[in-house]
Design an enzyme around this catalytic site. Structure first.
Site, PDB file in Angstrom:
ATOM      1  N   GLU A  36      50.750  43.886  34.512  1.00 20.28           N
ATOM      2  CA  GLU A  36      49.410  44.533  35.247  1.00 20.28           C
ATOM      3  C   GLU A  36      50.222  45.945  35.795  1.00 20.28           C
ATOM      4  O   GLU A  36      51.049  45.645  36.355  1.00 20.28           O
ATOM      5  CB  GLU A  36      49.583  43.736  36.850  1.00 20.28           C
ATOM      6  N   GLN A  44      37.644  45.318  46.484  1.00 21.88           N
ATOM      7  CA  GLN A  44      36.387  45.574  46.151  1.00 21.88           C
ATOM      8  C   GLN A  44      34.784  45.504  47.159  1.00 21.88           C
ATOM      9  O   GLN A  44      34.582  46.342  47.193  1.00 21.88           O
ATOM     10  CB  GLN A  44      36.484  46.101  44.629  1.00 21.88           C
ATOM     11  N   VAL A  79      49.149  46.127  28.901  1.00 21.00           N
ATOM     12  CA  VAL A  79      49.498  46.212  26.927  1.00 21.00           C
ATOM     13  C   VAL A  79      48.166  46.622  26.817  1.00 21.00           C
ATOM     14  O   VAL A  79      47.489  47.422  27.178  1.00 21.00           O
ATOM     15  CB  VAL A  79      48.117  44.549  27.234  1.00 21.00           C
ATOM     16  N   CYS A 160      28.762  43.991  40.017  1.00 20.29           N
ATOM     17  CA  CYS A 160      27.860  43.709  41.302  1.00 20.29           C
ATOM     18  C   CYS A 160      26.715  44.563  41.196  1.00 20.29           C
ATOM     19  O   CYS A 160      26.898  45.450  42.122  1.00 20.29           O
ATOM     20  CB  CYS A 160      28.823  43.986  43.032  1.00 20.29           C
ATOM     21  N   ASP A 308      35.757  40.692  35.145  1.00 17.78           N
ATOM     22  CA  ASP A 308      34.322  41.605  34.593  1.00 17.78           C
ATOM     23  C   ASP A 308      34.443  41.542  33.084  1.00 17.78           C
ATOM     24  O   ASP A 308      33.724  42.037  32.643  1.00 17.78           O
ATOM     25  CB  ASP A 308      34.962  42.867  35.466  1.00 17.78           C
ATOM     26  N   THR A 317      31.160  39.076  39.338  1.00 17.45           N
ATOM     27  CA  THR A 317      31.630  39.268  40.792  1.00 17.45           C
ATOM     28  C   THR A 317      32.539  38.137  41.050  1.00 17.45           C
ATOM     29  O   THR A 317      33.208  38.325  39.985  1.00 17.45           O
ATOM     30  CB  THR A 317      30.192  38.552  41.584  1.00 17.45           C
ATOM     31  N   CYS A 352      25.933  37.973  45.164  1.00 12.00           N
ATOM     32  CA  CYS A 352      25.746  39.065  45.806  1.00 12.00           C
ATOM     33  C   CYS A 352      25.426  38.858  47.034  1.00 12.00           C
ATOM     34  O   CYS A 352      24.226  38.239  47.206  1.00 12.00           O
ATOM     35  CB  CYS A 352      24.235  39.621  44.861  1.00 12.00           C
TER      36      CYS A 352
HETATM   37  C1  LIG Z   1      31.399  48.581  45.033  1.00 11.47           C
HETATM   38  C2  LIG Z   1      31.802  47.049  44.552  1.00 11.47           C
HETATM   39  C3  LIG Z   1      31.373  46.120  45.329  1.00 11.47           C
HETATM   40  C4  LIG Z   1      30.986  45.038  44.889  1.00 11.47           C
HETATM   41  N1  LIG Z   1      31.030  43.657  45.721  1.00 11.47           N
HETATM   42  C5  LIG Z   1      31.058  42.676  45.279  1.00 11.47           C
HETATM   43  C6  LIG Z   1      30.888  41.866  45.866  1.00 11.47           C
HETATM   44  O1  LIG Z   1      30.330  41.611  47.683  1.00 11.47           O
HETATM   45  N2  LIG Z   1      31.502  40.843  46.096  1.00 11.47           N
HETATM   46  C7  LIG Z   1      32.058  40.710  44.722  1.00 11.47           C
HETATM   47  O2  LIG Z   1      32.043  39.046  44.313  1.00 11.47           O
HETATM   48  N3  LIG Z   1      32.509  41.196  44.210  1.00 11.47           N
HETATM   49  C8  LIG Z   1      32.072  42.369  44.134  1.00 11.47           C
HETATM   50  N4  LIG Z   1      32.348  43.874  43.356  1.00 11.47           N
HETATM   51  C9  LIG Z   1      33.056  42.968  41.896  1.00 11.47           C
HETATM   52  C10 LIG Z   1      34.328  42.508  41.633  1.00 11.47           C
HETATM   53  O3  LIG Z   1      35.295  43.581  42.500  1.00 11.47           O
HETATM   54  C11 LIG Z   1      34.953  42.327  40.461  1.00 11.47           C
HETATM   55  O4  LIG Z   1      33.502  42.216  40.159  1.00 11.47           O
HETATM   56  C12 LIG Z   1      36.330  41.676  40.663  1.00 11.47           C
HETATM   57  O5  LIG Z   1      37.299  42.770  41.366  1.00 11.47           O
HETATM   58  C13 LIG Z   1      36.716  42.519  39.512  1.00 11.47           C
HETATM   59  O6  LIG Z   1      38.290  41.511  38.767  1.00 11.47           O
HETATM   60  P1  LIG Z   1      39.170  41.245  37.989  1.00 11.47           P
HETATM   61  O7  LIG Z   1      40.556  41.087  37.398  1.00 11.47           O
HETATM   62  O8  LIG Z   1      38.330  40.865  36.435  1.00 11.47           O
HETATM   63  O9  LIG Z   1      39.056  43.022  37.900  1.00 11.47           O
HETATM   64  P2  LIG Z   1      39.998  44.399  38.925  1.00 11.47           P
HETATM   65  O10 LIG Z   1      39.994  42.911  40.171  1.00 11.47           O
HETATM   66  O11 LIG Z   1      39.572  45.102  38.447  1.00 11.47           O
HETATM   67  O12 LIG Z   1      41.538  43.777  37.837  1.00 11.47           O
HETATM   68  C14 LIG Z   1      42.048  44.308  36.841  1.00 11.47           C
HETATM   69  C15 LIG Z   1      43.231  44.374  36.568  1.00 11.47           C
HETATM   70  O13 LIG Z   1      43.610  44.830  35.150  1.00 11.47           O
HETATM   71  C16 LIG Z   1      44.939  45.673  35.698  1.00 11.47           C
HETATM   72  N5  LIG Z   1      44.868  45.868  33.999  1.00 11.47           N
HETATM   73  C17 LIG Z   1      43.574  47.038  33.654  1.00 11.47           C
HETATM   74  N6  LIG Z   1      44.171  47.699  32.491  1.00 11.47           N
HETATM   75  C18 LIG Z   1      45.385  46.902  31.973  1.00 11.47           C
HETATM   76  C19 LIG Z   1      46.101  46.540  30.943  1.00 11.47           C
HETATM   77  N7  LIG Z   1      45.844  47.902  29.702  1.00 11.47           N
HETATM   78  N8  LIG Z   1      47.065  46.395  30.895  1.00 11.47           N
HETATM   79  C20 LIG Z   1      47.136  45.322  32.008  1.00 11.47           C
HETATM   80  N9  LIG Z   1      46.539  45.265  32.565  1.00 11.47           N
HETATM   81  C21 LIG Z   1      45.796  46.225  33.437  1.00 11.47           C
HETATM   82  C22 LIG Z   1      43.780  46.957  36.551  1.00 11.47           C
HETATM   83  O14 LIG Z   1      45.129  47.571  37.144  1.00 11.47           O
HETATM   84  C23 LIG Z   1      43.289  45.476  37.625  1.00 11.47           C
HETATM   85  O15 LIG Z   1      44.497  45.532  38.431  1.00 11.47           O
HETATM   86  C24 LIG Z   1      32.111  44.251  43.790  1.00 11.47           C
HETATM   87  C25 LIG Z   1      32.803  45.695  42.922  1.00 11.47           C
HETATM   88  C26 LIG Z   1      33.055  47.155  43.723  1.00 11.47           C
HETATM   89  C27 LIG Z   1      33.598  48.599  42.631  1.00 11.47           C
END
Ligand SMILES: Cc1cc2nc3c(=O)[nH]c(=O)nc-3n(C[C@H](O)[C@H](O)[C@H](O)COP(=O)(O)OP(=O)(O)OC[C@H]3O[C@@H](n4cnc5c(N)ncnc54)[C@H](O)[C@@H]3O)c2cc1C
Length: 415
Positions: A36, A44, A79, A160, A308, A317, A352
Protein backbone atom coordinates in the site's frame (compact mmCIF):
# COMPACT_ATOMS: atom_id res chain seq x y z
CA UNK A 1 14.22 -7.78 2.82
CA UNK A 2 11.35 -10.25 2.99
CA UNK A 3 10.04 -11.03 -0.49
CA UNK A 4 7.82 -14.08 0.00
CA UNK A 5 4.48 -14.18 1.80
CA UNK A 6 1.91 -16.85 2.46
CA UNK A 7 -0.77 -14.22 1.87
CA UNK A 8 -0.11 -10.99 0.02
CA UNK A 9 -2.70 -8.21 -0.14
CA UNK A 10 -2.63 -5.48 -2.80
CA UNK A 11 -4.18 -2.30 -1.40
CA UNK A 12 -4.70 -1.02 2.14
CA UNK A 13 -8.14 0.49 1.59
CA UNK A 14 -11.42 -0.73 3.03
CA UNK A 15 -11.19 -4.16 1.39
CA UNK A 16 -7.48 -4.80 1.93
CA UNK A 17 -7.42 -3.82 5.61
CA UNK A 18 -10.67 -5.59 6.49
CA UNK A 19 -9.46 -8.79 4.82
CA UNK A 20 -5.98 -8.70 6.38
CA UNK A 21 -7.43 -7.96 9.82
CA UNK A 22 -9.88 -10.83 9.61
CA UNK A 23 -7.19 -13.28 8.51
CA UNK A 24 -4.93 -12.31 11.42
CA UNK A 25 -7.78 -12.30 13.93
CA UNK A 26 -8.49 -15.93 13.03
CA UNK A 27 -4.81 -16.97 12.83
CA UNK A 28 -2.30 -14.45 14.25
CA UNK A 29 0.62 -16.54 12.97
CA UNK A 30 -0.19 -16.14 9.30
CA UNK A 31 2.60 -14.71 7.20
CA UNK A 32 0.78 -11.74 5.64
CA UNK A 33 2.01 -8.68 3.75
CA UNK A 34 0.10 -5.62 2.51
CA UNK A 35 1.40 -3.52 -0.38
CA UNK A 36 0.00 0.00 0.00
CA UNK A 37 1.65 3.27 -1.07
CA UNK A 38 -0.55 5.78 0.74
CA UNK A 39 0.20 7.17 4.22
CA UNK A 40 -3.49 7.92 4.84
CA UNK A 41 -6.58 5.74 4.99
CA UNK A 42 -9.95 7.41 4.31
CA UNK A 43 -13.48 6.60 5.40
CA UNK A 44 -15.00 7.73 2.10
CA UNK A 45 -18.72 7.16 2.92
CA UNK A 46 -18.65 10.26 5.17
CA UNK A 47 -17.53 12.47 2.27
CA UNK A 48 -21.19 12.96 1.34
CA UNK A 49 -21.75 14.51 4.77
CA UNK A 50 -18.55 16.60 4.45
CA UNK A 51 -19.85 17.89 1.10
CA UNK A 52 -23.03 19.01 2.84
CA UNK A 53 -21.21 20.70 5.73
CA UNK A 54 -22.30 18.28 8.43
CA UNK A 55 -19.07 16.29 9.02
CA UNK A 56 -15.42 17.27 9.35
CA UNK A 57 -13.11 16.06 6.58
CA UNK A 58 -10.23 15.45 8.99
CA UNK A 59 -12.43 12.94 10.84
CA UNK A 60 -12.57 10.81 7.67
CA UNK A 61 -8.77 10.32 7.57
CA UNK A 62 -6.45 8.25 9.76
CA UNK A 63 -2.74 7.46 9.40
CA UNK A 64 -2.31 4.22 7.45
CA UNK A 65 0.01 2.87 10.13
CA UNK A 66 -2.86 3.03 12.63
CA UNK A 67 -5.11 0.79 10.52
CA UNK A 68 -2.60 -1.74 9.16
CA UNK A 69 -2.97 -4.79 11.45
CA UNK A 70 -0.05 -5.01 13.88
CA UNK A 71 1.02 -8.47 12.73
CA UNK A 72 0.94 -7.61 9.02
CA UNK A 73 4.04 -6.47 7.17
CA UNK A 74 3.41 -3.17 5.40
CA UNK A 75 5.26 -2.70 2.10
CA UNK A 76 5.09 0.99 1.16
CA UNK A 77 5.10 0.61 -2.60
CA UNK A 78 2.91 0.55 -5.73
CA UNK A 79 2.22 -2.71 -7.52
CA UNK A 80 2.86 -2.21 -11.22
CA UNK A 81 2.49 -5.68 -12.73
CA UNK A 82 1.55 -9.30 -12.12
CA UNK A 83 3.25 -12.55 -13.13
CA UNK A 84 0.50 -14.92 -11.97
CA UNK A 85 2.05 -18.05 -13.52
CA UNK A 86 5.09 -17.65 -11.28
CA UNK A 87 3.01 -16.47 -8.26
CA UNK A 88 4.74 -13.11 -8.23
CA UNK A 89 4.19 -9.41 -8.75
CA UNK A 90 6.42 -6.42 -9.27
CA UNK A 91 6.45 -2.98 -7.73
CA UNK A 92 7.38 0.55 -8.71
CA UNK A 93 10.56 0.55 -6.64
CA UNK A 94 11.87 -2.37 -8.69
CA UNK A 95 11.15 -5.22 -6.27
CA UNK A 96 9.38 -8.55 -6.84
CA UNK A 97 7.31 -10.38 -4.28
CA UNK A 98 6.03 -13.95 -4.37
CA UNK A 99 3.00 -15.40 -2.61
CA UNK A 100 1.00 -18.55 -2.03
CA UNK A 101 -2.27 -16.59 -2.11
CA UNK A 102 -2.86 -13.15 -3.52
CA UNK A 103 -5.72 -10.77 -2.66
CA UNK A 104 -6.22 -7.99 -5.16
CA UNK A 105 -7.95 -4.92 -3.66
CA UNK A 106 -6.55 -1.65 -5.07
CA UNK A 107 -9.97 0.02 -5.48
CA UNK A 108 -10.82 1.95 -8.65
CA UNK A 109 -9.34 4.90 -10.52
CA UNK A 110 -10.88 8.02 -12.05
CA UNK A 111 -10.52 8.54 -15.78
CA UNK A 112 -11.42 12.16 -16.49
CA UNK A 113 -10.51 11.74 -20.17
CA UNK A 114 -13.76 9.82 -20.70
CA UNK A 115 -15.65 13.12 -20.32
CA UNK A 116 -13.68 15.86 -22.12
CA UNK A 117 -13.69 19.14 -20.23
CA UNK A 118 -14.51 17.56 -16.88
CA UNK A 119 -11.00 17.72 -15.46
CA UNK A 120 -10.66 21.42 -16.28
CA UNK A 121 -14.11 22.05 -14.82
CA UNK A 122 -13.47 20.34 -11.47
CA UNK A 123 -11.62 23.19 -9.80
CA UNK A 124 -14.07 25.92 -10.82
CA UNK A 125 -16.16 27.61 -8.16
CA UNK A 126 -19.44 26.36 -9.71
CA UNK A 127 -18.42 22.70 -10.29
CA UNK A 128 -17.65 20.14 -7.62
CA UNK A 129 -17.72 16.52 -6.60
CA UNK A 130 -17.88 14.84 -3.21
CA UNK A 131 -15.77 12.10 -4.83
CA UNK A 132 -12.72 14.27 -5.41
CA UNK A 133 -12.93 17.22 -3.03
CA UNK A 134 -15.85 17.20 -0.59
CA UNK A 135 -14.71 20.38 1.16
CA UNK A 136 -14.73 22.30 -2.12
CA UNK A 137 -18.18 20.85 -2.67
CA UNK A 138 -19.49 22.36 0.56
CA UNK A 139 -17.97 25.70 -0.43
CA UNK A 140 -19.70 25.55 -3.84
CA UNK A 141 -23.04 24.68 -2.24
CA UNK A 142 -22.71 27.51 0.28
CA UNK A 143 -21.76 30.06 -2.38
CA UNK A 144 -24.54 29.14 -4.84
CA UNK A 145 -26.75 32.13 -5.54
CA UNK A 146 -29.54 30.44 -7.52
CA UNK A 147 -30.20 29.34 -11.11
CA UNK A 148 -30.00 25.78 -12.47
CA UNK A 149 -28.35 23.31 -10.09
CA UNK A 150 -27.48 20.25 -12.14
CA UNK A 151 -26.56 16.92 -10.54
CA UNK A 152 -25.32 14.13 -12.77
CA UNK A 153 -23.19 11.01 -12.98
CA UNK A 154 -21.19 9.21 -15.69
CA UNK A 155 -22.12 6.08 -17.62
CA UNK A 156 -19.38 3.99 -15.98
CA UNK A 157 -19.88 2.15 -12.68
CA UNK A 158 -19.04 4.47 -9.76
CA UNK A 159 -18.47 4.06 -6.04
CA UNK A 160 -21.73 4.11 -4.13
CA UNK A 161 -24.08 4.80 -7.04
CA UNK A 162 -26.54 6.62 -4.77
CA UNK A 163 -24.07 9.27 -3.60
CA UNK A 164 -24.74 11.78 -6.44
CA UNK A 165 -28.39 11.96 -5.44
CA UNK A 166 -27.67 12.02 -1.69
CA UNK A 167 -25.68 15.24 -2.03
CA UNK A 168 -28.47 16.66 -4.19
CA UNK A 169 -31.08 16.06 -1.46
CA UNK A 170 -28.85 17.69 1.15
CA UNK A 171 -27.90 20.65 -1.07
CA UNK A 172 -31.58 21.25 -1.85
CA UNK A 173 -32.31 21.41 1.89
CA UNK A 174 -29.42 23.75 2.50
CA UNK A 175 -30.62 26.09 -0.27
CA UNK A 176 -34.04 26.24 1.39
CA UNK A 177 -32.35 27.46 4.56
CA UNK A 178 -30.00 29.85 2.75
CA UNK A 179 -32.90 31.43 0.88
CA UNK A 180 -31.91 30.61 -2.72
CA UNK A 181 -34.22 27.64 -3.28
CA UNK A 182 -37.08 29.79 -4.67
CA UNK A 183 -34.79 31.03 -7.47
CA UNK A 184 -33.33 27.59 -8.20
CA UNK A 185 -34.26 24.67 -10.46
CA UNK A 186 -32.81 21.41 -9.12
CA UNK A 187 -32.17 18.88 -11.89
CA UNK A 188 -30.93 15.27 -11.72
CA UNK A 189 -29.75 14.04 -15.13
CA UNK A 190 -28.80 10.35 -15.09
CA UNK A 191 -28.01 7.75 -17.76
CA UNK A 192 -30.28 5.32 -15.88
CA UNK A 193 -33.97 4.60 -16.42
CA UNK A 194 -35.14 4.91 -12.81
CA UNK A 195 -34.14 6.84 -9.69
CA UNK A 196 -33.20 3.58 -7.89
CA UNK A 197 -33.32 -0.07 -8.92
CA UNK A 198 -35.11 -1.46 -5.83
CA UNK A 199 -38.90 -0.88 -6.05
CA UNK A 200 -39.39 -0.33 -2.28
CA UNK A 201 -36.66 2.34 -2.22
CA UNK A 202 -37.75 3.90 -5.50
CA UNK A 203 -41.21 4.59 -4.11
CA UNK A 204 -39.81 6.51 -1.13
CA UNK A 205 -37.29 8.42 -3.26
CA UNK A 206 -39.98 9.54 -5.69
CA UNK A 207 -41.86 11.00 -2.71
CA UNK A 208 -38.67 12.83 -1.72
CA UNK A 209 -38.27 14.08 -5.31
CA UNK A 210 -41.88 15.33 -5.27
CA UNK A 211 -41.45 17.01 -1.89
CA UNK A 212 -38.28 18.73 -3.08
CA UNK A 213 -39.71 19.54 -6.55
CA UNK A 214 -36.73 18.03 -8.41
CA UNK A 215 -36.67 17.63 -12.18
CA UNK A 216 -35.49 14.09 -13.13
CA UNK A 217 -34.03 13.53 -16.60
CA UNK A 218 -33.38 9.88 -17.39
CA UNK A 219 -31.35 8.49 -20.33
CA UNK A 220 -28.84 11.36 -20.14
CA UNK A 221 -25.33 10.06 -20.92
CA UNK A 222 -22.73 12.65 -19.93
CA UNK A 223 -20.36 13.24 -22.87
CA UNK A 224 -18.50 16.51 -22.26
CA UNK A 225 -18.42 19.64 -20.13
CA UNK A 226 -18.01 23.16 -21.44
CA UNK A 227 -17.11 24.91 -18.20
CA UNK A 228 -16.53 28.28 -19.89
CA UNK A 229 -20.12 28.49 -21.11
CA UNK A 230 -21.43 26.35 -18.20
CA UNK A 231 -23.00 23.64 -20.36
CA UNK A 232 -23.06 19.88 -19.64
CA UNK A 233 -23.51 17.91 -22.86
CA UNK A 234 -25.42 14.63 -22.94
CA UNK A 235 -26.05 11.94 -25.53
CA UNK A 236 -29.72 10.92 -25.35
CA UNK A 237 -29.77 7.23 -24.34
CA UNK A 238 -32.51 4.69 -24.81
CA UNK A 239 -34.10 5.57 -21.45
CA UNK A 240 -34.73 9.21 -22.40
CA UNK A 241 -37.63 10.37 -20.22
CA UNK A 242 -38.47 13.21 -17.89
CA UNK A 243 -40.27 13.42 -14.55
CA UNK A 244 -41.57 16.65 -13.04
CA UNK A 245 -40.75 18.83 -16.05
CA UNK A 246 -39.01 22.16 -15.67
CA UNK A 247 -38.17 24.57 -18.48
CA UNK A 248 -34.39 24.70 -18.72
CA UNK A 249 -31.97 26.56 -20.91
CA UNK A 250 -31.26 23.77 -23.45
CA UNK A 251 -28.64 23.83 -26.23
CA UNK A 252 -28.25 21.42 -29.19
CA UNK A 253 -25.18 20.19 -31.03
CA UNK A 254 -25.79 17.34 -33.46
CA UNK A 255 -27.39 14.57 -31.41
CA UNK A 256 -26.16 16.08 -28.13
CA UNK A 257 -28.38 17.89 -25.66
CA UNK A 258 -26.72 20.62 -23.59
CA UNK A 259 -28.04 21.70 -20.21
CA UNK A 260 -26.92 25.15 -19.11
CA UNK A 261 -26.01 25.09 -15.41
CA UNK A 262 -25.12 27.58 -12.71
CA UNK A 263 -23.97 24.84 -10.35
CA UNK A 264 -22.80 21.35 -11.36
CA UNK A 265 -22.13 18.28 -9.24
CA UNK A 266 -20.87 15.09 -10.80
CA UNK A 267 -19.04 11.85 -10.10
CA UNK A 268 -15.89 11.13 -12.11
CA UNK A 269 -15.95 8.31 -14.69
CA UNK A 270 -14.44 5.29 -12.97
CA UNK A 271 -12.34 2.39 -14.22
CA UNK A 272 -10.06 -0.27 -12.72
CA UNK A 273 -6.53 1.12 -12.02
CA UNK A 274 -4.26 1.03 -15.06
CA UNK A 275 -1.94 -1.72 -13.71
CA UNK A 276 -5.02 -3.93 -13.33
CA UNK A 277 -6.48 -3.05 -16.75
CA UNK A 278 -3.17 -3.83 -18.40
CA UNK A 279 -2.74 -7.18 -16.60
CA UNK A 280 -3.98 -10.64 -17.53
CA UNK A 281 -6.34 -10.57 -14.54
CA UNK A 282 -9.24 -8.68 -16.15
CA UNK A 283 -12.51 -9.60 -17.84
CA UNK A 284 -13.78 -8.18 -21.14
CA UNK A 285 -14.93 -4.97 -19.38
CA UNK A 286 -11.45 -4.55 -17.86
CA UNK A 287 -12.47 -5.15 -14.25
CA UNK A 288 -10.87 -7.88 -12.10
CA UNK A 289 -12.23 -11.20 -13.34
CA UNK A 290 -13.49 -13.03 -10.25
CA UNK A 291 -16.24 -15.58 -9.76
CA UNK A 292 -19.35 -13.68 -8.61
CA UNK A 293 -19.96 -16.02 -5.65
CA UNK A 294 -16.57 -17.33 -4.47
CA UNK A 295 -14.60 -14.17 -5.41
CA UNK A 296 -11.84 -16.47 -6.64
CA UNK A 297 -10.10 -15.43 -9.83
CA UNK A 298 -11.61 -17.24 -12.80
CA UNK A 299 -8.23 -18.24 -14.22
CA UNK A 300 -5.76 -18.26 -11.31
CA UNK A 301 -7.01 -20.36 -8.37
CA UNK A 302 -4.67 -18.79 -5.79
CA UNK A 303 -5.83 -15.24 -6.55
CA UNK A 304 -8.94 -13.65 -5.02
CA UNK A 305 -10.31 -10.16 -5.48
CA UNK A 306 -12.84 -7.92 -3.80
CA UNK A 307 -13.90 -4.33 -3.33
CA UNK A 308 -14.27 -1.66 -6.00
CA UNK A 309 -11.83 -3.31 -8.42
CA UNK A 310 -13.87 -6.51 -8.70
CA UNK A 311 -16.00 -7.10 -11.78
CA UNK A 312 -19.17 -7.88 -9.85
CA UNK A 313 -22.67 -6.92 -10.99
CA UNK A 314 -23.52 -5.10 -7.78
CA UNK A 315 -22.98 -1.64 -6.28
CA UNK A 316 -19.39 -0.79 -5.33
CA UNK A 317 -19.63 0.02 -1.62
CA UNK A 318 -17.90 -0.56 1.68
CA UNK A 319 -21.06 -2.32 2.79
CA UNK A 320 -20.62 -4.84 -0.03
CA UNK A 321 -17.00 -5.37 1.08
CA UNK A 322 -18.20 -6.17 4.62
CA UNK A 323 -19.99 -9.20 3.17
CA UNK A 324 -17.25 -10.08 0.66
CA UNK A 325 -14.44 -10.29 3.23
CA UNK A 326 -15.65 -13.42 5.11
CA UNK A 327 -16.15 -15.19 1.78
CA UNK A 328 -12.58 -14.52 0.63
CA UNK A 329 -11.07 -15.35 4.03
CA UNK A 330 -13.07 -18.53 4.49
CA UNK A 331 -12.34 -19.79 0.98
CA UNK A 332 -8.61 -19.18 1.32
CA UNK A 333 -8.50 -20.87 4.73
CA UNK A 334 -10.17 -23.89 3.20
CA UNK A 335 -7.57 -23.95 0.45
CA UNK A 336 -4.77 -23.64 3.02
CA UNK A 337 -6.13 -26.22 5.41
CA UNK A 338 -7.59 -29.03 3.38
CA UNK A 339 -7.99 -28.08 -0.21
CA UNK A 340 -11.77 -27.73 -0.08
CA UNK A 341 -13.25 -24.46 -1.17
CA UNK A 342 -16.30 -22.49 -2.19
CA UNK A 343 -18.24 -23.13 0.99
CA UNK A 344 -19.13 -19.51 1.62
CA UNK A 345 -20.84 -17.75 -1.22
CA UNK A 346 -21.35 -14.02 -1.81
CA UNK A 347 -24.91 -13.18 -2.88
CA UNK A 348 -24.18 -9.70 -4.25
CA UNK A 349 -25.19 -7.94 -1.04
CA UNK A 350 -24.61 -4.21 -1.16
CA UNK A 351 -26.21 -1.30 0.56
CA UNK A 352 -26.66 2.39 0.01
CA UNK A 353 -27.45 4.70 2.92
CA UNK A 354 -29.54 7.27 1.05
CA UNK A 355 -29.59 10.45 3.09
CA UNK A 356 -32.64 12.35 1.94
CA UNK A 357 -32.36 15.38 4.20
CA UNK A 358 -30.38 16.63 7.20
CA UNK A 359 -31.67 14.20 9.83
CA UNK A 360 -33.33 11.68 7.49
CA UNK A 361 -32.18 8.56 5.73
CA UNK A 362 -33.42 5.48 3.86
CA UNK A 363 -31.28 2.33 3.90
CA UNK A 364 -31.26 0.40 0.63
CA UNK A 365 -29.91 -3.13 1.14
CA UNK A 366 -30.09 -5.54 -1.80
CA UNK A 367 -28.53 -8.53 -3.58
CA UNK A 368 -27.61 -9.53 -7.15
CA UNK A 369 -31.30 -9.95 -8.00
CA UNK A 370 -32.26 -6.51 -6.68
CA UNK A 371 -34.24 -8.05 -3.81
CA UNK A 372 -34.67 -5.66 -0.89
CA UNK A 373 -32.84 -7.44 1.97
CA UNK A 374 -32.96 -5.32 5.16
CA UNK A 375 -30.66 -6.41 7.97
CA UNK A 376 -32.75 -7.99 10.79
CA UNK A 377 -30.46 -6.16 13.30
CA UNK A 378 -32.19 -2.89 12.34
CA UNK A 379 -35.11 -3.98 14.54
CA UNK A 380 -32.77 -3.62 17.55
CA UNK A 381 -32.42 0.04 16.56
CA UNK A 382 -36.23 0.30 16.54
CA UNK A 383 -36.32 0.69 12.77
CA UNK A 384 -39.14 -1.45 11.46
CA UNK A 385 -39.04 -0.36 7.81
CA UNK A 386 -35.70 0.90 6.45
CA UNK A 387 -37.24 1.64 3.04
CA UNK A 388 -38.86 4.68 4.71
CA UNK A 389 -37.09 7.85 5.83
CA UNK A 390 -36.09 7.64 9.47
CA UNK A 391 -34.09 9.90 11.81
CA UNK A 392 -32.52 6.87 13.53
CA UNK A 393 -31.01 5.83 10.18
CA UNK A 394 -29.42 9.27 9.89
CA UNK A 395 -27.82 8.76 13.32
CA UNK A 396 -26.57 5.39 12.11
CA UNK A 397 -24.94 7.05 9.08
CA UNK A 398 -23.43 9.99 10.91
CA UNK A 399 -22.30 8.31 14.13
CA UNK A 400 -22.94 4.55 14.15
CA UNK A 401 -21.32 3.44 10.89
CA UNK A 402 -18.10 5.49 11.26
CA UNK A 403 -17.68 4.06 14.78
CA UNK A 404 -18.27 0.50 13.56
CA UNK A 405 -15.91 1.07 10.62
CA UNK A 406 -12.88 2.24 12.62
CA UNK A 407 -13.41 0.08 15.70
CA UNK A 408 -14.88 -3.17 14.40
CA UNK A 409 -14.75 -3.64 10.63
CA UNK A 410 -11.14 -2.52 10.15
CA UNK A 411 -10.17 -4.78 13.06
CA UNK A 412 -11.65 -7.84 11.38
CA UNK A 413 -14.53 -8.15 13.85
CA UNK A 414 -18.02 -9.26 12.87
CA UNK A 415 -20.58 -6.45 12.72
C1 LIG B 1 -18.35 10.05 -2.06
C2 LIG B 1 -18.41 8.62 -1.69
C3 LIG B 1 -19.49 8.15 -0.94
C4 LIG B 1 -19.55 6.81 -0.60
N1 LIG B 1 -20.60 6.40 0.18
C5 LIG B 1 -20.62 5.12 0.63
C6 LIG B 1 -21.62 4.71 1.55
O1 LIG B 1 -22.44 5.49 1.97
N2 LIG B 1 -21.61 3.42 1.96
C7 LIG B 1 -20.66 2.54 1.54
O2 LIG B 1 -20.70 1.38 1.97
N3 LIG B 1 -19.70 2.89 0.64
C8 LIG B 1 -19.66 4.16 0.21
N4 LIG B 1 -18.65 4.56 -0.65
C9 LIG B 1 -17.81 3.55 -1.30
C10 LIG B 1 -16.68 3.00 -0.44
O3 LIG B 1 -15.94 4.03 0.15
C11 LIG B 1 -15.79 2.15 -1.38
O4 LIG B 1 -16.60 1.19 -2.00
C12 LIG B 1 -14.67 1.48 -0.63
O5 LIG B 1 -13.82 2.41 0.01
C13 LIG B 1 -13.84 0.63 -1.60
O6 LIG B 1 -12.81 -0.04 -0.92
P1 LIG B 1 -11.56 -0.61 -1.70
O7 LIG B 1 -10.67 -1.18 -0.67
O8 LIG B 1 -12.01 -1.45 -2.83
O9 LIG B 1 -10.89 0.69 -2.33
P2 LIG B 1 -10.25 1.92 -1.54
O10 LIG B 1 -10.84 2.04 -0.17
O11 LIG B 1 -10.38 3.08 -2.45
O12 LIG B 1 -8.73 1.51 -1.33
C14 LIG B 1 -7.87 1.14 -2.38
C15 LIG B 1 -6.44 1.19 -1.85
O13 LIG B 1 -5.56 0.63 -2.83
C16 LIG B 1 -4.40 1.41 -2.88
N5 LIG B 1 -3.75 1.28 -4.18
C17 LIG B 1 -4.09 1.89 -5.33
N6 LIG B 1 -3.21 1.58 -6.30
C18 LIG B 1 -2.31 0.72 -5.75
C19 LIG B 1 -1.17 0.05 -6.25
N7 LIG B 1 -0.74 0.24 -7.50
N8 LIG B 1 -0.49 -0.78 -5.43
C20 LIG B 1 -0.88 -0.96 -4.15
N9 LIG B 1 -1.95 -0.32 -3.62
C21 LIG B 1 -2.66 0.51 -4.42
C22 LIG B 1 -4.88 2.83 -2.61
O14 LIG B 1 -3.82 3.67 -2.15
C23 LIG B 1 -5.97 2.60 -1.58
O15 LIG B 1 -5.49 2.72 -0.25
C24 LIG B 1 -18.54 5.92 -1.00
C25 LIG B 1 -17.43 6.38 -1.73
C26 LIG B 1 -17.36 7.72 -2.06
C27 LIG B 1 -16.17 8.23 -2.82
Amino acid sequence: MKTHFQILVVGGGTAGIMTAARFLRIDPHLDLGIIEPSETHYYQPAWTLVGAGTYRFDKTARPMEDVIPKRAIWIRDYVIGFQPDSYSLSTKSGNSYTYHYLIVAPGLAYDFDLVPGLKEAMNKADVCSIYTNPEHCWEAIRNFKGGTALFTQPTTPIKCGGAPQKIMYLAESYWRKSGVRNKTKVVFATPGSVIFGIPEIRKTLLNVVDRKDINLRFGHELRKIDSVNQIAWFEPGKHLREYNHKDLNIAKEGSLIGIKYDYLHTAPPSVAPRFIRESSLVNASKWLDVDHHSLQHRKYANIFGLGDVAGLPTAKTGAAIRKQVPVVVDNIFRLIRNGHQRIKSYNGYSSCPLVTDYGKMVLAEFDYDNNFTPDPKLKQLLISDSSKEHWRLWLLKKYGLPYLYWNKMLKGKDV
